[in-house]
Motif scaffolding. Structure first.
Motif, PDB file in Angstrom:
ATOM      1  N   ASP A 124       3.629   4.714   0.315  1.00 11.09           N
ATOM      2  CA  ASP A 124       2.653   4.181  -0.726  1.00 11.09           C
ATOM      3  C   ASP A 124       2.174   2.751  -0.754  1.00 11.09           C
ATOM      4  O   ASP A 124       1.766   2.051  -1.881  1.00 11.09           O
ATOM      5  N   LYS A 125       2.140   2.265   0.662  1.00 11.60           N
ATOM      6  CA  LYS A 125       1.645   0.787   0.874  1.00 11.60           C
ATOM      7  C   LYS A 125       2.280  -0.109  -0.051  1.00 11.60           C
ATOM      8  O   LYS A 125       1.745  -1.064  -0.782  1.00 11.60           O
ATOM      9  N   SER A 126       3.493  -0.212  -0.009  1.00 16.11           N
ATOM     10  CA  SER A 126       4.451  -1.004  -0.869  1.00 16.11           C
ATOM     11  C   SER A 126       4.611  -2.232   0.212  1.00 16.11           C
ATOM     12  O   SER A 126       4.202  -2.450   1.064  1.00 16.11           O
ATOM     13  N   ARG A 127       5.300  -3.296  -0.709  1.00 14.15           N
ATOM     14  CA  ARG A 127       5.590  -4.665  -0.095  1.00 14.15           C
ATOM     15  C   ARG A 127       6.643  -4.476   0.877  1.00 14.15           C
ATOM     16  O   ARG A 127       7.084  -5.050   1.683  1.00 14.15           O
ATOM     17  N   MET A 128       7.440  -3.089   0.948  1.00 16.09           N
ATOM     18  CA  MET A 128       8.331  -2.996   2.162  1.00 16.09           C
ATOM     19  C   MET A 128       7.568  -2.845   3.252  1.00 16.09           C
ATOM     20  O   MET A 128       8.413  -2.859   4.422  1.00 16.09           O
ATOM     21  N   ASP A 129       6.560  -2.230   3.381  1.00 19.17           N
ATOM     22  CA  ASP A 129       5.724  -2.213   4.777  1.00 19.17           C
ATOM     23  C   ASP A 129       5.823  -3.160   5.785  1.00 19.17           C
ATOM     24  O   ASP A 129       5.621  -4.292   4.886  1.00 19.17           O
ATOM     25  N   GLY A 130       5.662  -2.891   6.808  1.00 17.04           N
ATOM     26  CA  GLY A 130       5.446  -4.062   7.770  1.00 17.04           C
ATOM     27  C   GLY A 130       4.286  -4.148   8.740  1.00 17.04           C
ATOM     28  O   GLY A 130       3.507  -3.077   8.629  1.00 17.04           O
ATOM     29  N   GLY A 131       4.100  -5.156   9.611  1.00 17.60           N
ATOM     30  CA  GLY A 131       3.030  -4.857  10.492  1.00 17.60           C
ATOM     31  C   GLY A 131       3.139  -6.098  11.619  1.00 17.60           C
ATOM     32  O   GLY A 131       4.003  -7.084  11.512  1.00 17.60           O
ATOM     33  N   GLY A 132       2.181  -5.845  12.313  1.00 16.73           N
ATOM     34  CA  GLY A 132       2.338  -6.923  13.500  1.00 16.73           C
ATOM     35  C   GLY A 132       0.777  -6.709  14.416  1.00 16.73           C
ATOM     36  O   GLY A 132      -0.069  -5.743  14.161  1.00 16.73           O
ATOM     37  N   PHE A 133       0.898  -7.589  15.507  1.00 18.78           N
ATOM     38  CA  PHE A 133      -0.284  -7.405  16.136  1.00 18.78           C
ATOM     39  C   PHE A 133      -0.046  -7.982  17.617  1.00 18.78           C
ATOM     40  O   PHE A 133       0.869  -8.416  17.828  1.00 18.78           O
ATOM     41  N   SER A 134      -0.998  -7.456  18.422  1.00 26.68           N
ATOM     42  CA  SER A 134      -0.735  -7.776  20.028  1.00 26.68           C
ATOM     43  C   SER A 134      -0.673  -9.332  20.056  1.00 26.68           C
ATOM     44  O   SER A 134      -1.412 -10.162  19.168  1.00 26.68           O
TER      45      SER A 134
END
Length: 172
Positions: A114-124
Motif C-alpha cells: 500500500d506504499k506506506s512509510r514502512m516501505d524501503g528503497g535504495g540505489f546503486s
C-alpha cells in the motif's frame, strides 16, 4: 590407538563442519531473467541486502545514466519485480538493452503493498539520503549511482534504507 585417533579426528572436524554450515552461501539469482546472470550474459545482478521484512515485493528498475530521465515516471529501461520470501540478500537479475553502457538502479521494497512509510528503497552506489531529500523528492546525482556494464553480468550491491525515527537509514 587407531580408534582413538579416528575419534579425535571426528571430534575436531565436528566444530569445523558446524562453522561451515553457519556461513551463508550466495543465493541463486531470481526473477524471470535469472538464467542470464547465471550464464554471465550482459545483465545486472542487483545484490539487495538489508531487507526489513521477509515479505512483500522488490521492484528493481534499470535506468540509463542520464540525470534528466533518472527516476522520471515511465523513463526506466527495464523493471523486474520479485516476491520477498526469504531472509538474507536477494539477487535480482535485470537484462540490459546493450552489452556496453552506463546504467543506474532504483530498488523499492513494498512490504505491505500500500506504499506506506514502512516501505524501503535504495540505489546503486548506495548514496546517503535524508528524510528531507525524500520529502522534497530530490534525486541522487547520476554520477553517484551510475555504473558500467562491459559485456557480461555486472554485480551491483544495493543496501535498502527505511524510515527509522527521524532518519532514513539501513536496518541495524
Amino acid at each position: 590407538m587407531l580408534k582413538s585417533v579416528r575419534a579425535s579426528a571426528l571430534i575436531c572436524a565436528a566444530p569445523a563442519a558446524l562453522l561451515l554450515a553457519a556461513v551463508p552461501t550466495a543465493a541463486a539469482p531470481v526473477g524471470p531473467h535469472a538464467s542470464m546472470c547465471a550464464a554471465g550474459r550482459p545483465a545486472v545482478l542487483a545484490r539487495i541486502s538489508g531487507l526489513k521484512a521477509q515479505r512483500g515485493v522488490l521492484s528493481v528498475k534499470l535506468y540509463a545514466s542520464n540525470q534528466s530521465t533518472f527516476l522520471e515516471k515511465g523513463a526506466y529501461l527495464r523493471k523486474v519485480e520479485v516476491p520477498v520470501n526469504r531472509s538474507g540478500p536477494i539477487e535480482v537479475c535485470v537484462p540490459v538493452p546493450s552489452a556496453q553502457g552506463r546504467y543506474a538502479l532504483s530498488v523499492r521494497h513494498e512490504i505491505t503493498g500500500d506504499k506506506s512509510r514502512m516501505d524501503g528503497g535504495g540505489f546503486s552506489g548506495n548514496p546517503n539520503l535524508s528524510l528531507v531529500d525524500v520529502a522534497l523528492r530530490r534525486k541522487p546525482s547520476i554520477n553517484a549511482v551510475s555504473f558500467q556494464v562491459n559485456g557480461n553480468t555486472r554485480v551491483v550491491p544495493v543496501v535498502l534504507n527505511y524510515i527509522q525515527g527521524g532518519s532514513l537509514k539501513p536496518v541495524s
